[in-house]
Structure formats: structure tokens, C-alpha cells
Design a protein around this motif. Structure first.
Motif, PDB file in Angstrom:
ATOM      1  N   UNK A 216      32.979 -65.459   5.733  1.00 22.59           N
ATOM      2  CA  UNK A 216      34.176 -66.057   5.029  1.00 22.59           C
ATOM      3  C   UNK A 216      33.415 -67.142   3.970  1.00 22.59           C
ATOM      4  N   UNK A 217      34.035 -67.432   2.997  1.00 24.25           N
ATOM      5  CA  UNK A 217      33.521 -69.036   2.270  1.00 24.25           C
ATOM      6  C   UNK A 217      34.610 -69.795   2.494  1.00 24.25           C
ATOM      7  N   UNK A 218      34.302 -71.065   3.094  1.00 23.92           N
ATOM      8  CA  UNK A 218      35.200 -72.020   3.463  1.00 23.92           C
ATOM      9  C   UNK A 218      34.868 -73.091   2.530  1.00 23.92           C
ATOM     10  N   UNK A 219      35.882 -73.796   1.789  1.00 22.73           N
ATOM     11  CA  UNK A 219      35.941 -74.879   1.087  1.00 22.73           C
ATOM     12  C   UNK A 219      36.699 -76.051   2.047  1.00 22.73           C
ATOM     13  N   UNK A 220      35.942 -77.312   1.904  1.00 21.38           N
ATOM     14  CA  UNK A 220      36.424 -78.403   2.644  1.00 21.38           C
ATOM     15  C   UNK A 220      36.652 -79.424   1.731  1.00 21.38           C
ATOM     16  N   UNK A 221      37.678 -79.878   1.233  1.00 20.06           N
ATOM     17  CA  UNK A 221      37.947 -80.863   0.288  1.00 20.06           C
ATOM     18  C   UNK A 221      38.096 -82.114   1.098  1.00 20.06           C
ATOM     19  N   UNK A 222      37.616 -83.308   0.561  1.00 17.77           N
ATOM     20  CA  UNK A 222      37.630 -84.732   1.464  1.00 17.77           C
ATOM     21  C   UNK A 222      38.314 -85.506   0.500  1.00 17.77           C
ATOM     22  N   UNK A 223      39.503 -85.826   0.701  1.00 23.72           N
ATOM     23  CA  UNK A 223      40.335 -86.699  -0.540  1.00 23.72           C
ATOM     24  C   UNK A 223      40.596 -87.923   0.052  1.00 23.72           C
ATOM     25  N   UNK A 224      41.231 -88.886  -0.665  1.00 22.72           N
ATOM     26  CA  UNK A 224      41.741 -90.461  -0.374  1.00 22.72           C
ATOM     27  C   UNK A 224      42.352 -90.433   1.119  1.00 22.72           C
ATOM     28  N   UNK A 225      43.265 -89.423   1.250  1.00 19.71           N
ATOM     29  CA  UNK A 225      44.011 -89.580   2.618  1.00 19.71           C
ATOM     30  C   UNK A 225      43.832 -88.432   3.390  1.00 19.71           C
ATOM     31  N   UNK A 226      43.447 -87.106   3.029  1.00 20.91           N
ATOM     32  CA  UNK A 226      43.248 -85.980   3.781  1.00 20.91           C
ATOM     33  C   UNK A 226      42.273 -85.067   3.519  1.00 20.91           C
ATOM     34  N   UNK A 227      42.071 -84.241   4.321  1.00 18.47           N
ATOM     35  CA  UNK A 227      41.061 -82.978   4.226  1.00 18.47           C
ATOM     36  C   UNK A 227      41.670 -81.521   4.469  1.00 18.47           C
ATOM     37  N   UNK A 228      41.181 -80.874   3.606  1.00 13.85           N
ATOM     38  CA  UNK A 228      41.781 -79.496   3.595  1.00 13.85           C
ATOM     39  C   UNK A 228      40.694 -78.599   3.774  1.00 13.85           C
ATOM     40  N   UNK A 229      40.782 -77.746   4.663  1.00 11.89           N
ATOM     41  CA  UNK A 229      39.890 -76.760   5.003  1.00 11.89           C
ATOM     42  C   UNK A 229      40.591 -75.403   4.707  1.00 11.89           C
ATOM     43  N   UNK A 230      39.965 -74.422   3.642  1.00  8.73           N
ATOM     44  CA  UNK A 230      40.782 -73.180   3.519  1.00  8.73           C
ATOM     45  C   UNK A 230      39.712 -72.176   3.302  1.00  8.73           C
ATOM     46  N   UNK A 231      40.163 -70.989   3.083  1.00  8.58           N
ATOM     47  CA  UNK A 231      39.311 -69.679   2.667  1.00  8.58           C
ATOM     48  C   UNK A 231      39.227 -69.541   1.075  1.00  8.58           C
ATOM     49  N   UNK A 232      38.024 -69.695   0.492  1.00  6.34           N
ATOM     50  CA  UNK A 232      37.767 -69.601  -0.811  1.00  6.34           C
ATOM     51  C   UNK A 232      38.134 -68.203  -1.358  1.00  6.34           C
ATOM     52  N   UNK A 233      37.928 -67.084  -0.395  1.00  8.38           N
ATOM     53  CA  UNK A 233      38.131 -65.807  -0.843  1.00  8.38           C
ATOM     54  C   UNK A 233      39.516 -65.527  -0.823  1.00  8.38           C
ATOM     55  N   UNK A 234      40.476 -65.971   0.143  1.00  9.03           N
ATOM     56  CA  UNK A 234      41.847 -65.783  -0.052  1.00  9.03           C
ATOM     57  C   UNK A 234      42.235 -66.388  -1.284  1.00  9.03           C
ATOM     58  N   UNK A 235      41.960 -67.678  -1.181  1.00 11.19           N
ATOM     59  CA  UNK A 235      42.351 -68.478  -2.361  1.00 11.19           C
ATOM     60  C   UNK A 235      42.223 -67.710  -3.847  1.00 11.19           C
TER      61      UNK A 235
END
Length: 284
Positions: free
Chosen positions: A57-76
Motif C-alpha cells: 500500500x501507499x500511505x499518506x500521512x498529513x500533519x495539520x495544525x490540529x490533527x493527523x490523517x493517515x490513509x491509503x493513497x490507492x483507495x483514495x
């Protein structure tokens, strides 16, 4: 429900690749934060340590001002592609390729609870909350490595019944990583459990100013539940993937067409007796 109809008459191979995900048609995208950093990880994972070949899988972790999102770039990618195809009037749409890890997690930069989503073939989209651990890392000062050109240090930790090794870089002073991992004095660039059932390795890091999105879907096939409910459902699924899918389709076995490794149609009753070895990421 009309978008689910194309899935009811399916041919399935009874193999280790039984955790297939299906594309979902996006109804609404809501920005919930702004990402300041984006980390791209490759994830190699197995349903059980004894599984011969790992899924990718290719995972994207976005680090924001208040939160972090970890998701599959393939599914997205395939959700977005399928959504565009349907909006253009197509009668069918592209489905998810491969076996990406079907988990999405949004957790606060500081806080004890994370929001998770897990999608399972022909089943509800599980939405639940779970705890974020306070990890007690042990540093290995003598161990160093280089990943993506960054000097990294080694640390180990026990979490949820597994022993993990992490490589983090003080050159990027962000105390974060994939899934629920963090708390080190630098970004985690590689992480693996002792059985190498789950192995994350960073392939890219960049500054960004993009929204962190929360999606809702047209099928409305969402189920709010507990983390314990999800684990019980997954245990039932892997004990009998075919039996699980027949149950999800109202018990009508005529709507499932099972094809074995030899290419011949299998008796559904026999196929329902087949299980797939499964060991969850969080064992306890």
C-alpha cells in the motif's frame, strides 16, 4: 444501493488476498484541517506473519495544525476516479486495485482518542473511536541509519502485544509517524514489528498547505461501532470469508459465485468452510 448491484454477482479466488476493498462514491468532501506537512510511506503488510507474500500500500500521512490523517493513497485514488466516472454518467466504475490496507485514521496532535474508518468487502463501512497510546520508547544510542538522506536513530517500543523498532530523524523535529505511532524527538521514517507483519518506510516528505478532508459517501453504508465490534467482525470474516459475504447479502448464496485456484466453480458450502489465517495489528 444501486452502486452495489454490480458487486452482487462476483467471482472470487479463495486465496490469502481476501481482504479486498471496493471503491465508494464520494457524496461530500469537508475540510477539517490544513496540512502543513505530507509524508508518503510504503506499507508492506500481511494478514498473518506466516503469509508468504506481503501486500503493498501507499500511505499518506498529513500533519495539520490540529490533527493527523493517515490513509491509503490507492483507495483514495480509486474512490475519486469512480466518483468522477459516475458523475459523468457511467453505468459502472473502476474498483480498487490490489489489496491496500483498508484503514483510515484521523487523530489529534494532542489527545487520547482517534477516529477510525475500516472498509470491508460487501459490508458496512465501520466508523469508530479508539485510544491513542502514550508510548514508552527505549532509545538505542549506538544505532544509526540513513533513510531518504536523513540521519536516523533507532528506538524500540512495546505496543498492543507487539514489539516495534522505529527509525526516526531529529533532522525533521516532528514527533509523529504512521498509524498511532509518535512521541519521538523526530519524524518516524521507518517502523516495523518484530515479525515484520507490518513494515512502514517513508518515501517522501514535503511541506504543503492542502486541506485534510473528511468524506461521506452516497451509499450511506456506514456503521458506527466500537473497536471491539470491529475486531469481532474481522475475526468472523477471516474465519469464513465466503460465509461472511453470503450473510451480508441476506443469506442468498446464489448471489455469490466462488471460483477456486483451479478456475472451477466451487460449492458454496465447501467454500464457506475455508478460513484465512489472521492476526490483528493490535493483539491486546
Amino acid at each position: 444501493m444501486k452502486y452495489l448491484l454490480c458487486l452482487l454477482f462476483v467471482s472470487l479466488w479463495i486465496t490469502g488476498a481476501a481482504q479486498e476493498s471496493h471503491s465508494r462514491i464520494i457524496d461530500k468532501a469537508t475540510p477539517v484541517d490544513t496540512a502543513r506537512y505530507k509524508v508518503t510511506y510504503s506499507l508492506k503488510y500481511k494478514l498473518h506473519p506466516d503469509q508468504r507474500d506481503a501486500f503493498n500500500d501507499t500511505r499518506i500521512v498529513q500533519i495539520g495544525k490540529h490533527s493527523i490523517k493517515d490513509y491509503s493513497d490507492i483507495i483514495n485514488h480509486f474512490d475519486s476516479l469512480a466518483t468522477e466516472q459516475i458523475r459523468r454518467g457511467a453505468e459502472s466504475y473502476s474498483n480498487v486495485s490490489g489489496n491496500p490496507w483498508p484503514l483510515e485514521i484521523i487523530r489529534p496532535l494532542r489527545g487520547l482518542k482517534a477516529d477510525l474508518k475500516y472498509r470491508l468487502s460487501l459490508s458496512a463501512f465501520f466508523i469508530y473511536s479508539d485510544s491513542v497510546p502514550s508510548l514508552e520508547w527505549r532509545f538505542c544510542d549506538e544505532a544509526t541509519d540513513s533513510i531518504m538522506g536523513y540521519d536516523c536513530r533507532k528506538a524500540t517500543v512495546e505496543f498492543a502485544g507487539r514489539n516495534y523498532t522505529a527509525w526516526f530523524t531529529p533532522e525533521i523535529p516532528l514527533p509523529f509517524g504512521p498509524y498511532k505511532f509518535g512521541g519521538l524527538p523526530g519524524l518516524i521514517l521507518k517502523l516495523e514489528d518484530a515479525e515484520q507483519q507490518f513494515v512502514w518506510e517513508a518515501k517522501g516528505f514535503e511541506r504543503t498547505n492542502t486541506p485534510i478532508m473528511e468524506y461521506t459517501y452516497l451509499d450511506g453504508n456506514d456503521k458506527r461501532c466500537t473497536a471491539a465490534d470491529v475486531e469481532k467482525t474481522l475475526a468472523r470474516y477471516f474465519k469464513s470469508p465466503v460465509g461472511f459475504m453470503i450473510s451480508e447479502l441476506g443469506g442468498d448464496s446464489n448471489r455469490i459465485h466462488i471460483v477456486g485456484k483451479d478456475g472451477k466453480r466451487m460449492n458454496n458450502a465447501d467454500a464457506s468452510q475455508m478460513s484465512i489465517p489472521y492476526k490483528p495489528l493490535e493483539i491486546k
